[in-house]
Design a protein around this motif. Structure first.
Motif, PDB file in Angstrom:
ATOM      1  N   PRO A  20      -6.658  17.984  -1.443  1.00 51.42           N
ATOM      2  CA  PRO A  20      -6.930  16.905  -0.478  1.00 51.42           C
ATOM      3  C   PRO A  20      -6.677  15.521  -1.074  1.00 51.42           C
ATOM      4  N   LEU A  21      -6.069  14.644  -0.291  1.00 49.84           N
ATOM      5  CA  LEU A  21      -5.783  13.296  -0.780  1.00 49.84           C
ATOM      6  C   LEU A  21      -7.067  12.547  -1.113  1.00 49.84           C
ATOM      7  N   VAL A  73      -3.207   4.800  -6.294  1.00 44.92           N
ATOM      8  CA  VAL A  73      -4.186   4.772  -5.201  1.00 44.92           C
ATOM      9  C   VAL A  73      -3.575   4.158  -3.947  1.00 44.92           C
ATOM     10  N   SER A  74      -2.826   3.081  -4.110  1.00 44.80           N
ATOM     11  CA  SER A  74      -2.270   2.380  -2.948  1.00 44.80           C
ATOM     12  C   SER A  74      -1.094   3.121  -2.314  1.00 44.80           C
ATOM     13  N   LYS A  75      -0.369   3.919  -3.111  1.00 42.53           N
ATOM     14  CA  LYS A  75       0.847   4.560  -2.614  1.00 42.53           C
ATOM     15  C   LYS A  75       0.696   6.058  -2.363  1.00 42.53           C
ATOM     16  N   LEU A  76      -0.454   6.629  -2.684  1.00 39.02           N
ATOM     17  CA  LEU A  76      -0.581   8.083  -2.653  1.00 39.02           C
ATOM     18  C   LEU A  76      -0.317   8.662  -1.264  1.00 39.02           C
ATOM     19  N   ALA A  77      -0.874   8.053  -0.232  1.00 35.01           N
ATOM     20  CA  ALA A  77      -0.659   8.571   1.125  1.00 35.01           C
ATOM     21  C   ALA A  77       0.824   8.564   1.481  1.00 35.01           C
ATOM     22  N   GLN A  78       1.524   7.523   1.067  1.00 33.97           N
ATOM     23  CA  GLN A  78       2.964   7.435   1.332  1.00 33.97           C
ATOM     24  C   GLN A  78       3.728   8.499   0.555  1.00 33.97           C
ATOM     25  N   TRP A  79       3.363   8.690  -0.724  1.00 35.52           N
ATOM     26  CA  TRP A  79       4.054   9.686  -1.545  1.00 35.52           C
ATOM     27  C   TRP A  79       3.855  11.105  -1.014  1.00 35.52           C
ATOM     28  N   ALA A  80       2.670  11.381  -0.479  1.00 39.09           N
ATOM     29  CA  ALA A  80       2.339  12.741  -0.048  1.00 39.09           C
ATOM     30  C   ALA A  80       2.736  13.028   1.393  1.00 39.09           C
ATOM     31  N   ALA A  81       3.203  12.020   2.115  1.00 39.82           N
ATOM     32  CA  ALA A  81       3.535  12.195   3.530  1.00 39.82           C
ATOM     33  C   ALA A  81       4.828  12.999   3.698  1.00 39.82           C
ATOM     34  N   ILE A  98      10.588  17.405   4.727  1.00 36.95           N
ATOM     35  CA  ILE A  98      10.209  17.889   3.399  1.00 36.95           C
ATOM     36  C   ILE A  98       8.753  17.514   3.168  1.00 36.95           C
ATOM     37  N   GLN A  99       7.955  18.492   2.807  1.00 34.60           N
ATOM     38  CA  GLN A  99       6.532  18.265   2.572  1.00 34.60           C
ATOM     39  C   GLN A  99       6.226  18.374   1.074  1.00 34.60           C
ATOM     40  N   PRO A 100       5.937  17.257   0.407  1.00 35.55           N
ATOM     41  CA  PRO A 100       5.555  17.344  -1.018  1.00 35.55           C
ATOM     42  C   PRO A 100       4.269  18.148  -1.180  1.00 35.55           C
ATOM     43  N   GLU A 101       4.252  19.036  -2.169  1.00 32.31           N
ATOM     44  CA  GLU A 101       3.079  19.866  -2.418  1.00 32.31           C
ATOM     45  C   GLU A 101       2.801  19.947  -3.916  1.00 32.31           C
TER      46      GLU A 101
END
Length: 327
Positions: A20-21, A73-81, A98-101
């Motif tokens: 979980p993010l 912290v600031s970019k995590l949601a973008q990286w994981a999207a 493409i879903q990063p996992e």
């Protein structure tokens, strides 16, 4: 114990606890708080280990580490999207992305010369990626460090001594991209030595051993290794040592032959040999006939010289410096 730690990390990954993010962000912020709350303890520990100045640890390790955490912290949601992918004839009716996992468990191998930066910066990436990680204990760093061969400096002007002296002797020479030796023409060798002498006096005073800003070798094994490299040579500058403190003075040796042992391996300590070359072509030949170095520092106001070195050598990192940088 190590196997048990890895097994626990694998179990955590399979259970999905690190995916979980929100959990990843929480872990990153906890790491940030730990660094902020314990900056004094971290600096004190490195002062005890290698006599590092209290000002150097935040500058060399902690500031960059904190910036790395803030970025994650600031970019995590973008990286994981999910990342959209352009459709083709076969996928025109599909939702394509493409879903990063998270991939799996990560073993982090740091290094003892900058232990917090070289261990915790990879840890930041591992946490952000949602992969359980197993960093090694700090006391084991000396057995897992990986060294890179030969860094060089080609000197062509008189305003480079501050940069050379700082780059070589900061952290007692225990930096991967510290210059391993200087290449210069015979006519300026003594001038180079005198420039470094004056800069050392400015940096560490007449007795570097008593300076709060001059470090120590990490352990006795590396102290013995560095001192063995100096056997058979008379130091032009420095050369003093104290095994009980793992102290080796900032040391310069001139007129070192290319086949010397001092030139055959990475020094990773405060010894700086000087090798004379006839001209820039001779310097380029000297560099290219040896194992590819990690870094090459070119100090020259001559564009032709800078261009020649850049084109004719294959180096991982080339820093080309003009005189104006040092004014």
């Amino acid at each position: 114990m190590e196997k048990q730690a890895v097994q626990r990390a694998r179990e955590a990954f399979l259970a999905g606890r690190s995916r979980p993010l929100e959990f990843r962000v929480q872990q990153l912020k906890s790491l940030q708080r730990m660094i902020t709350d314990r900056q004094g303890e971290i600096a004190t520990a490195l002062k005890q280990d290698i006599n590092r100045s209290q000002y150097d640890t935040p500058l060399f390790e902690l500031i960059g580490l904190e910036n790395e955490i803030s970025l994650a912290v600031s970019k995590l949601a973008q990286w994981a999207a999910p990342r959209p992918v352009e459709r083709n004839l076969l996928t025109v009716l599909d939702q394509v992305y493409i879903q990063p996992e998270p991939l799996g468990v990560v073993l982090i191998i740091g290094a003892w010369n900058y232990p917090w930066a070289l261990t915790l910066q990879p840890l930041v990436g591992a946490i952000a990626a949602g992969t359980p990680q197993r960093p090694p204990p700090l006391h084991s760093y000396s057995s897992i460090a990986v060294y890179v061969k030969d860094e060089k400096v080609y000197v062509k002007n008189e305003k480079v001594y501050v940069r050379i002296t700082w780059g070589k002797f900061v952290n007692c020479g225990q930096t991967c991209i510290a210059p391993d030796y200087i290449l210069c023409e015979p006519s300026i060798q003594n001038r180079v030595v005198e420039g470094i002498r004056q800069t050392l006096l400015e940096f560490y005073g007449p007795d570097p051993k008593s300076s709060p800003d001059y470090g120590r070798i990490i352990n006795q094994r590396h102290f013995n290794r560095v001192m063995a490299l100096l056997e058979g040579y008379t130091a032009t500058l420095g050369g003093q040592s104290d095994a009980s403190q793992r102290y080796i003075a900032p040391t310069v040796v001139k007129d070192v032959p290319p086949q010397a042992r001092l030139m055959q391996e990475e020094i990773f300590g405060p010894l700086l040999p000087i090798v004379t070359v006839s001209d820039i072509d001779d310097a380029i030949h000297f560099i290219n006939e040896r194992e590819k170095p990690l870094a090459l520092y070119v100090f020259s106001s001559n564009k032709k010289v800078r261009s020649s070195v850049t084109v004719a050598t294959t180096i991982v990192l080339i820093l080309v410096c003009t005189v104006c940088i040092y004014i």
